[in-house]
Design a protein around this motif. Structure first.
Motif, PDB file in Angstrom:
ATOM      1  N   LEU A 226      11.880  49.188 -52.143  1.00  0.00           N
ATOM      2  CA  LEU A 226      10.671  48.902 -52.543  1.00  0.00           C
ATOM      3  C   LEU A 226       9.758  47.732 -52.143  1.00  0.00           C
ATOM      4  CD1 LEU A 226      11.296  49.990 -56.234  1.00  0.00           C
ATOM      5  CD2 LEU A 226       9.564  51.081 -54.841  1.00  0.00           C
ATOM      6  N   LYS A 227      10.618  46.934 -51.215  1.00  0.00           N
ATOM      7  CA  LYS A 227      10.256  45.653 -50.625  1.00  0.00           C
ATOM      8  C   LYS A 227       8.625  45.849 -49.957  1.00  0.00           C
ATOM      9  CE  LYS A 227      13.509  43.038 -51.776  1.00  0.00           C
ATOM     10  NZ  LYS A 227      13.556  42.271 -52.940  1.00  0.00           N
ATOM     11  N   ASN A 228       8.513  46.888 -49.162  1.00  0.00           N
ATOM     12  CA  ASN A 228       7.455  46.854 -48.602  1.00  0.00           C
ATOM     13  C   ASN A 228       6.030  47.225 -49.399  1.00  0.00           C
ATOM     14  OD1 ASN A 228       8.383  46.282 -46.082  1.00  0.00           O
ATOM     15  ND2 ASN A 228       8.852  48.224 -45.604  1.00  0.00           N
ATOM     16  N   SER A 229       6.235  47.976 -50.528  1.00  0.00           N
ATOM     17  CA  SER A 229       5.065  48.544 -51.496  1.00  0.00           C
ATOM     18  C   SER A 229       5.837  48.816 -52.882  1.00  0.00           C
ATOM     19  CB  SER A 229       4.703  49.572 -50.782  1.00  0.00           C
ATOM     20  OG  SER A 229       3.873  50.252 -52.056  1.00  0.00           O
ATOM     21  N   MET A 230       5.190  48.090 -53.863  1.00  0.00           N
ATOM     22  CA  MET A 230       5.723  48.500 -55.467  1.00  0.00           C
ATOM     23  C   MET A 230       5.691  49.887 -55.801  1.00  0.00           C
ATOM     24  SD  MET A 230       2.417  47.235 -57.645  1.00  0.00           S
ATOM     25  CE  MET A 230       2.255  45.440 -56.766  1.00  0.00           C
ATOM     26  N   VAL A 231       4.821  50.586 -54.947  1.00  0.00           N
ATOM     27  CA  VAL A 231       4.800  52.183 -54.981  1.00  0.00           C
ATOM     28  C   VAL A 231       5.792  52.815 -53.769  1.00  0.00           C
ATOM     29  CG1 VAL A 231       3.312  54.325 -54.895  1.00  0.00           C
ATOM     30  CG2 VAL A 231       2.529  52.233 -56.243  1.00  0.00           C
ATOM     31  N   PHE A 232       6.757  53.649 -54.157  1.00  0.00           N
ATOM     32  CA  PHE A 232       7.611  53.990 -53.243  1.00  0.00           C
ATOM     33  C   PHE A 232       6.896  55.260 -52.330  1.00  0.00           C
ATOM     34  CE2 PHE A 232      11.336  57.020 -52.183  1.00  0.00           C
ATOM     35  CZ  PHE A 232      11.831  56.091 -50.946  1.00  0.00           C
TER      36      PHE A 232
END
Length: 293
Positions: A226-232
């Motif tokens: 989830l580091k790149n986006s809070m929405v997986f």
């Protein structure tokens, strides 16, 4: 509405809805995807958002900059000349699922008066409705073939998923007669031909089959995936469910709490023509990509 005909509908002064098909199919999704990409490439001043859905898309625009009929004319002008994308660079993801878990079971039993069959659980109802002999067989069918994420929305991070099997093998279950006012976070749901994972706790009307311990929406982004986006989830993702037992569920929850859990994710090229020609061979190939060395 024919397979080649698009249906255009204005929503108020700022939205244009384009329906590609009345029925969901991967073919309809890929046509919607191709159309949204073509509209993006037009780079029209006044277009604010282009939202891709299961078998449709919606455009939000500023009518003071882009008059509605001008927008319609420009899209209709490219409609017949837009080649439908047949391949997609995406990823296949394994999602662990505890089917028939105690939390969704407790919830669904609290709302039996809203259900078509108050005497059954959601799993029992879905099993019978799909002509299967028992719940174990239903779970095997549900987790036996991958699911295609055709839309993300409704609430933040919730994926709508379409199982990648022949039409006659599609799981079909209606939604509750009246929606529940509560659904546990990360519940596995199903309504119509669509599966979903409830990203947050809240109301819901889909049948409940189980729960995953893997977060798919986190504003703190505590886990590696989830580091790149809070929405997986992303549109076009392919999901392979893996049944787990309570012991493994608890182990994963501990890893999540420590910030150590990660998902099995592999890059993959999906070919719509290959799927249409032989769905079972295509999904076997996808599973080989996921689990191969």
């Amino acid at each position: 509405m024919s397979d080649s005909e698009l249906r255009y509908t204005f929503g108020g002064d700022e939205h244009l809805f384009i329906e590609v098909s009345e029925a969901m199919s991967l073919k309809a999704f890929f046509r919607s995807l191709s159309l949204t990409n073509a509209i993006k490439n037009l780079a029209l001043p006044g277009v604010l958002d282009i939202c891709l859905a299961n078998a449709s898309c919606q455009i939000r625009f500023n009518p003071d900059i882009l008059p509605p009929l001008t927008l319609l004319d420009k899209i209709q002008a490219i409609e017949e000349h837009t080649d439908v994308t047949k391949t997609l660079s995406t990823r296949i993801i394994e999602m662990p699922v505890l089917y028939n878990d105690p939390w969704t079971h407790e919830t669904l039993m609290r709302f039996r008066e809203r259900h078509q069959d108050p005497q059954s659980t959601d799993l029992e109802y879905a099993t019978r409705l799909n002509g299967l002999p028992d719940v174990e067989t239903f779970i095997a069918q549900h987790s036996g073939a991958p699911w295609f994420v055709s839309m993300v929305g409704f609430v933040a991070g919730l994926p709508f998923m379409y199982q990648m099997v022949e039409q006659e093998r599609q799981i079909q279950v209606p939604k509750y007669l009246t929606p529940r006012t509560d659904t546990p976070q990360l519940s596995l749901g199903h309504g119509g031909c669509f599966g979903c994972i409830y990203s947050v706790r809240g109301a819901g009307g889909y049948q409940l089959f189980g729960i995953t311990p893997a977060p798919i929406y986190d504003t703190q982004q505590r886990l590696p995936y989830l580091k790149n986006s809070m929405v997986f989830f992303r549109t076009g993702d392919i999901v392979q469910f893996r049944p787990i037992d309570r012991n493994e569920y608890d182990q994963i929850i501990t890893q999540v709490e420590r910030g150590e859990f990660t998902l099995r994710i592999r890059p993959v090229e999906f070919d719509l023509s290959a799927f249409e020609a032989d769905p079972q061979s295509c999904t076997a190939y996808l599973q080989e990509i996921l689990y191969g060395n």
